[in-house]
Design a protein around this motif. Structure first.
Motif, PDB file in Angstrom:
ATOM      1  N   ALA A   1      -1.585   5.760  -7.196  1.00 43.43           N
ATOM      2  CA  ALA A   1      -2.829   6.522  -7.255  1.00 43.43           C
ATOM      3  C   ALA A   1      -2.559   8.027  -7.283  1.00 43.43           C
ATOM      4  O   ALA A   1      -3.287   8.785  -7.944  1.00 43.43           O
ATOM      5  N   ALA A   2      -1.516   8.479  -6.595  1.00 42.45           N
ATOM      6  CA  ALA A   2      -1.235   9.912  -6.518  1.00 42.45           C
ATOM      7  C   ALA A   2      -0.415  10.410  -7.695  1.00 42.45           C
ATOM      8  O   ALA A   2      -0.692  11.475  -8.261  1.00 42.45           O
ATOM      9  N   PHE A   3       0.612   9.647  -8.095  1.00 43.24           N
ATOM     10  CA  PHE A   3       1.563  10.140  -9.103  1.00 43.24           C
ATOM     11  C   PHE A   3       1.748   9.190 -10.283  1.00 43.24           C
ATOM     12  O   PHE A   3       2.602   9.414 -11.121  1.00 43.24           O
ATOM     13  N   GLN A   4       0.994   8.093 -10.301  1.00 46.36           N
ATOM     14  CA  GLN A   4       1.007   7.163 -11.422  1.00 46.36           C
ATOM     15  C   GLN A   4       2.357   6.472 -11.628  1.00 46.36           C
ATOM     16  O   GLN A   4       2.660   5.998 -12.723  1.00 46.36           O
ATOM     17  N   ALA A   5       3.164   6.431 -10.579  1.00 47.50           N
ATOM     18  CA  ALA A   5       4.470   5.777 -10.693  1.00 47.50           C
ATOM     19  C   ALA A   5       4.988   5.413  -9.315  1.00 47.50           C
ATOM     20  O   ALA A   5       4.729   6.109  -8.328  1.00 47.50           O
ATOM     21  N   THR A   6       5.692   4.303  -9.247  1.00 50.53           N
ATOM     22  CA  THR A   6       6.450   3.952  -8.053  1.00 50.53           C
ATOM     23  C   THR A   6       7.859   4.510  -8.189  1.00 50.53           C
ATOM     24  O   THR A   6       8.226   5.066  -9.230  1.00 50.53           O
TER      25      THR A   6
ATOM     26  N   LEU B   1       0.822  -1.209   0.000  1.00 53.91           N
ATOM     27  CA  LEU B   1       0.000   0.000   0.000  1.00 53.91           C
ATOM     28  C   LEU B   1       0.854   1.255   0.000  1.00 53.91           C
ATOM     29  O   LEU B   1       0.637   2.185  -0.794  1.00 53.91           O
ATOM     30  N   GLY B   2       1.817   1.293   0.920  1.00 58.30           N
ATOM     31  CA  GLY B   2       2.613   2.505   1.077  1.00 58.30           C
ATOM     32  C   GLY B   2       3.599   2.752  -0.047  1.00 58.30           C
ATOM     33  O   GLY B   2       3.852   3.902  -0.412  1.00 58.30           O
ATOM     34  N   TYR B   3       4.159   1.670  -0.592  1.00 59.31           N
ATOM     35  CA  TYR B   3       5.192   1.856  -1.622  1.00 59.31           C
ATOM     36  C   TYR B   3       4.606   1.896  -3.034  1.00 59.31           C
ATOM     37  O   TYR B   3       5.103   2.636  -3.885  1.00 59.31           O
ATOM     38  N   ALA B   4       3.542   1.104  -3.277  1.00 57.73           N
ATOM     39  CA  ALA B   4       3.064   0.964  -4.652  1.00 57.73           C
ATOM     40  C   ALA B   4       1.690   1.573  -4.883  1.00 57.73           C
ATOM     41  O   ALA B   4       1.528   2.473  -5.725  1.00 57.73           O
ATOM     42  N   VAL B   5       0.674   1.126  -4.145  1.00 56.53           N
ATOM     43  CA  VAL B   5      -0.703   1.490  -4.471  1.00 56.53           C
ATOM     44  C   VAL B   5      -0.947   2.986  -4.325  1.00 56.53           C
ATOM     45  O   VAL B   5      -1.443   3.650  -5.259  1.00 56.53           O
ATOM     46  N   VAL B   6      -0.614   3.539  -3.169  1.00 54.25           N
ATOM     47  CA  VAL B   6      -0.887   4.961  -2.945  1.00 54.25           C
ATOM     48  C   VAL B   6      -0.029   5.857  -3.841  1.00 54.25           C
ATOM     49  O   VAL B   6      -0.561   6.799  -4.458  1.00 54.25           O
TER      50      VAL B   6
ATOM     51  N   LEU C   1       2.195   4.648 -15.088  1.00 50.93           N
ATOM     52  CA  LEU C   1       1.059   3.742 -15.190  1.00 50.93           C
ATOM     53  C   LEU C   1      -0.211   4.542 -15.411  1.00 50.93           C
ATOM     54  O   LEU C   1      -0.502   5.481 -14.670  1.00 50.93           O
ATOM     55  N   VAL C   2      -0.962   4.185 -16.435  1.00 46.94           N
ATOM     56  CA  VAL C   2      -2.204   4.885 -16.755  1.00 46.94           C
ATOM     57  C   VAL C   2      -3.281   3.853 -17.053  1.00 46.94           C
ATOM     58  O   VAL C   2      -3.001   2.669 -17.257  1.00 46.94           O
ATOM     59  N   SER C   3      -4.512   4.337 -17.087  1.00 52.60           N
ATOM     60  CA  SER C   3      -5.606   3.497 -17.546  1.00 52.60           C
ATOM     61  C   SER C   3      -5.535   3.381 -19.066  1.00 52.60           C
ATOM     62  O   SER C   3      -4.754   4.070 -19.729  1.00 52.60           O
ATOM     63  N   ARG C   4      -6.382   2.560 -19.627  1.00 53.59           N
ATOM     64  CA  ARG C   4      -6.345   2.360 -21.079  1.00 53.59           C
ATOM     65  C   ARG C   4      -6.680   3.629 -21.845  1.00 53.59           C
ATOM     66  O   ARG C   4      -6.273   3.802 -22.986  1.00 53.59           O
TER      67      ARG C   4
ATOM     68  N   ASP D   1      -7.875   3.894 -11.366  1.00 47.06           N
ATOM     69  CA  ASP D   1      -8.737   3.886 -10.183  1.00 47.06           C
ATOM     70  C   ASP D   1      -8.013   3.206  -9.017  1.00 47.06           C
ATOM     71  O   ASP D   1      -7.260   2.252  -9.209  1.00 47.06           O
ATOM     72  N   PHE D   2      -8.267   3.692  -7.789  1.00 45.82           N
ATOM     73  CA  PHE D   2      -7.563   3.162  -6.617  1.00 45.82           C
ATOM     74  C   PHE D   2      -7.855   1.678  -6.415  1.00 45.82           C
ATOM     75  O   PHE D   2      -6.944   0.890  -6.144  1.00 45.82           O
ATOM     76  N   LEU D   3      -9.103   1.288  -6.529  1.00 45.90           N
ATOM     77  CA  LEU D   3      -9.438  -0.131  -6.319  1.00 45.90           C
ATOM     78  C   LEU D   3      -8.805  -1.008  -7.394  1.00 45.90           C
ATOM     79  O   LEU D   3      -8.372  -2.136  -7.114  1.00 45.90           O
ATOM     80  N   ASP D   4      -8.735  -0.491  -8.637  1.00 43.30           N
ATOM     81  CA  ASP D   4      -8.055  -1.246  -9.689  1.00 43.30           C
ATOM     82  C   ASP D   4      -6.577  -1.421  -9.357  1.00 43.30           C
ATOM     83  O   ASP D   4      -5.998  -2.494  -9.582  1.00 43.30           O
ATOM     84  N   LEU D   5      -5.980  -0.347  -8.821  1.00 42.07           N
ATOM     85  CA  LEU D   5      -4.566  -0.438  -8.438  1.00 42.07           C
ATOM     86  C   LEU D   5      -4.368  -1.437  -7.298  1.00 42.07           C
ATOM     87  O   LEU D   5      -3.404  -2.210  -7.294  1.00 42.07           O
TER      88      LEU D   5
END
Length: 440
Positions: free
Chosen positions: A70-75, A62-67, A85-88, A94-98
Motif C-alpha cells: 500500500a505504501a510503496f507498491q512492492a514487497t 500485514l506487516g511484510y506484504a499488505v502495508v 504492483l499497480v492497479s489496472r 486500494d488497501f482493501l484490495d491488497l
C-alpha cells in the motif's frame, strides 16, 4: 521506486512482468512471510504465553506484504526482482484490495488456519501444549479453508494462461505486476514534484516503520495479555470447582474420594488449615457413620445370633478400625451361636489368618475331632503348626490334607518345602494280622 499522483491521468499500456521474476519474488515473499509468522508465533510460545498461530501469520502478511504494498507498491521480494504492483489503471492499489489479494487470493489466511488446527491438534495429542478452538465451527472452518487454499494454489496457474500474466489473486485484487523500470519511465515530474514525492516517500517510510513496530509489539504482546486473561479464567474455573466440591462435602462429609480431592486442592493452594479441617471433618463423619453401622449390625446379631452375613460385615468393619479383639469376640460369638464342626473350622481359619496360630490349632483340632475331617481343615492345621515351629506335626497334617484332597497345590508346595528342610515323613511299617481261628 516510482510514485503516482492521483491527479495525473492513468498510465496507459501497462506491460506485464515476466513470469520468471514473479515466481522468484513470490517464492521469496512466501518464505519471508512464513518465517516471520513462525517467529511471531514462537516468541510467545517459547516463554509460555498463549500461542496465536493464525494471528501471527496474518500479522506477518500485514506487516511484510499488505502495508508495504500500500505504501510503496512492492514487497522486499518484488524490489529484489525489480517488480511493482499497480492497479489496472497504473495507480497504487486500494488497501482493501491488497488485503483481499494477499490473505485470500494468495492463500495466506486459509493456510494459517489449517496450519494452526493441525499443529494445535498434534501438540495437544503429544501433551506439548493445550489447544483450544471453537469446536462447533472447527470442522466447517477446516473444510472451507481447505477449499480456499486449493483455489489459491490453482489460482497461481491462471497466470500461465492469462494474457497479462495475472493470477487469480491479481484478478481478485484488481492488480497487475509490472516491471519496476516501466513504472519509473512513466513518471514525468519536475524538480518540485520530485521534491514532493521524496517528502511523501519519507513520510510513508516513517509511517511504515511506526506501523511495523506497533504491529510487532501488538502481535507479541497480545498473547501475553491473553495468557493473563486465560490464566485468570482457568483460576476462576478452578475456584468455582473448589467451591462446588466444598458445598458437596458439607452435604456428604463421609465421602472419602471427595474429602481426599478437596484436602489435596487446599494443600496445593497452601491452605493447610482448611485441608486439615476437611480431613478432621471426614474422620469424624466416618466415625459417626461407622458407629451407626456397628450399632445396627449389633442389633441384628442380638435379634438373630446366627446371622452370619451381619457377623461377617461387623467383623470387617471392626478390622478396618483395627479393633482386632472386638472382631475376635464377634467371630467367636457367631461360631458359638451355631457350634457345628464346620463353623468351628471357619473360626480356626480366621484365627490362623490373623496370626493367632496357637488358638487356631486348638479350634482346628477340635473341629476335626468333631467330624469336620476335611483336607482343608488339615491343611490349615498343618500350616498353623508350621508357624509355631512344630514341623513334624505340620508335615503329618499336610500329608493327610493331600491324601484327602490331592488338588491342594499350595499345600503340596508347602509340604515339598517342609520335607526339604526336615526330610520326608517315615513310612509306617505294616502290622501282622493273625488269621482267625489259629492259635499258637
Amino acid at each position: 521506486m516510482s510514485e503516482h499522483d492521483p491527479d495525473q491521468p492513468a498510465l496507459p499500456r501497462l506491460a506485464p512482468a515476466p513470469l520468471g521474476p514473479r515466481i522468484g519474488a513470490g517464492a521469496f515473499d512466501a518464505f519471508a512471510v512464513v518465517g516471520l509468522g513462525f517467529l511471531l508465533f514462537w516468541i510467545p510460545f517459547r516463554v509460555g504465553a498463549a500461542s496465536l498461530p493464525v494471528w501471527a501469520l496474518i500479522a506477518a502478511v500485514l506487516g511484510y506484504a499488505v502495508v508495504p504494498l500500500a505504501a510503496f507498491q512492492a514487497t522486499l521480494g518484488m524490489r529484489l526482482f525489480g517488480l511493482e504492483l499497480v492497479s489496472r489503471d497504473g495507480t497504487p492499489p486500494d488497501f482493501l484490495d491488497l488485503l483481499f489479494r494477499e490473505v485470500i487470493g494468495r492463500g495466506y489466511g486459509p493456510a494459517a488456519y489449517l496450519g494452526a488446527v493441525v499443529l494445535g491438534l498434534i501438540a495437544s495429542m503429544v501433551g506439548a501444549a493445550q489447544f483450544s478452538a471453537v469446536l462447533g465451527g472447527m470442522g466447517w472452518g477446516f473444510a472451507l479453508c481447505s477449499l480456499l487454499l486449493m483455489a489459491a494454489g490453482a489460482g497461481h496457474l491462471v497466470a500461465f494462461g492469462h494474457p497479462d500474466n495475472r493470477t487469480l489473486a491479481d484478478l481478485l485484487g484488481k492488480t497487475m505486476v509490472i516491471p519496476r523500470t516501466v513504472a519509473a519511465q512513466q513518471t514525468d515530474a519536475d524538480a518540485d514534484e520530485r521534491a514532493m514525492l521524496a517528502t511523501s516517500k519519507r513520510n510513508k517510510m516513517i509511517g511504515l516503520v511506526v506501523f511495523e513496530v506497533a504491529l510487532v509489539l501488538g502481535t507479541v504482546g497480545l498473547p501475553f495479555a491473553l495468557s493473563t486473561r486465560v490464566k485468570s479464567n482457568q483460576e476462576y474455573a478452578q475456584d468455582l470447582k473448589l467451591d462446588a466440591d466444598a458445598h458437596r462435602f458439607e452435604d456428604s462429609p463421609s465421602d472419602q474420594g471427595l474429602a481426599v480431592r478437596l484436602a489435596s486442592e487446599y494443600e496445593e493452594r497452601g491452605q493447610l488449615d482448611k485441608a486439615k479441617a476437611v480431613r478432621d471433618r471426614f474422620e469424624a463423619a466416618r466415625r459417626a457413620t461407622d458407629n451407626a453401622r456397628e450399632a445396627s449390625l449389633r442389633k441384628r446379631l442380638a435379634e438373630a445370633p446366627t446371622d452370619t452375613d451381619a457377623a461377617d460385615t461387623l467383623v470387617d468393619l471392626l478390622e478396618d478400625q483395627n479393633r482386632m479383639a472386638d472382631a475376635r469376640t464377634v467371630r467367636e460369638a457367631s461360631y458359638k451361636a451355631d457350634p457345628s464342626p464346620e463353623a468351628q473350622a471357619s473360626f480356626g481359619v480366621w484365627l490362623y489368618n490373623h496370626d493367632l496360630n496357637q488358638d487356631a490349632v486348638a479350634q482346628l483340632r477340635a473341629s476335626i475331632a468333631g467330624g469336620f475331617d476335611e483336607g482343608e481343615a488339615h491343611a490349615y492345621l498343618g500350616m498353623a503348626l508350621g508357624e509355631l515351629g512344630q514341623k513334624i506335626d505340620a508335615r503329618h497334617e499336610l500329608h493327610v490334607a493331600l491324601e484327602k484332597d490331592p488338588d491342594l497345590d499350595q499345600v503340596r508346595d508347602e509340604l515339598d518345602a517342609l520335607e526339604q528342610e526336615i526330610g520326608p515323613e517315615p513310612v509306617a511299617k505294616p502290622k501282622l494280622v493273625k488269621p482267625a481261628g489259629k492259635h499258637h
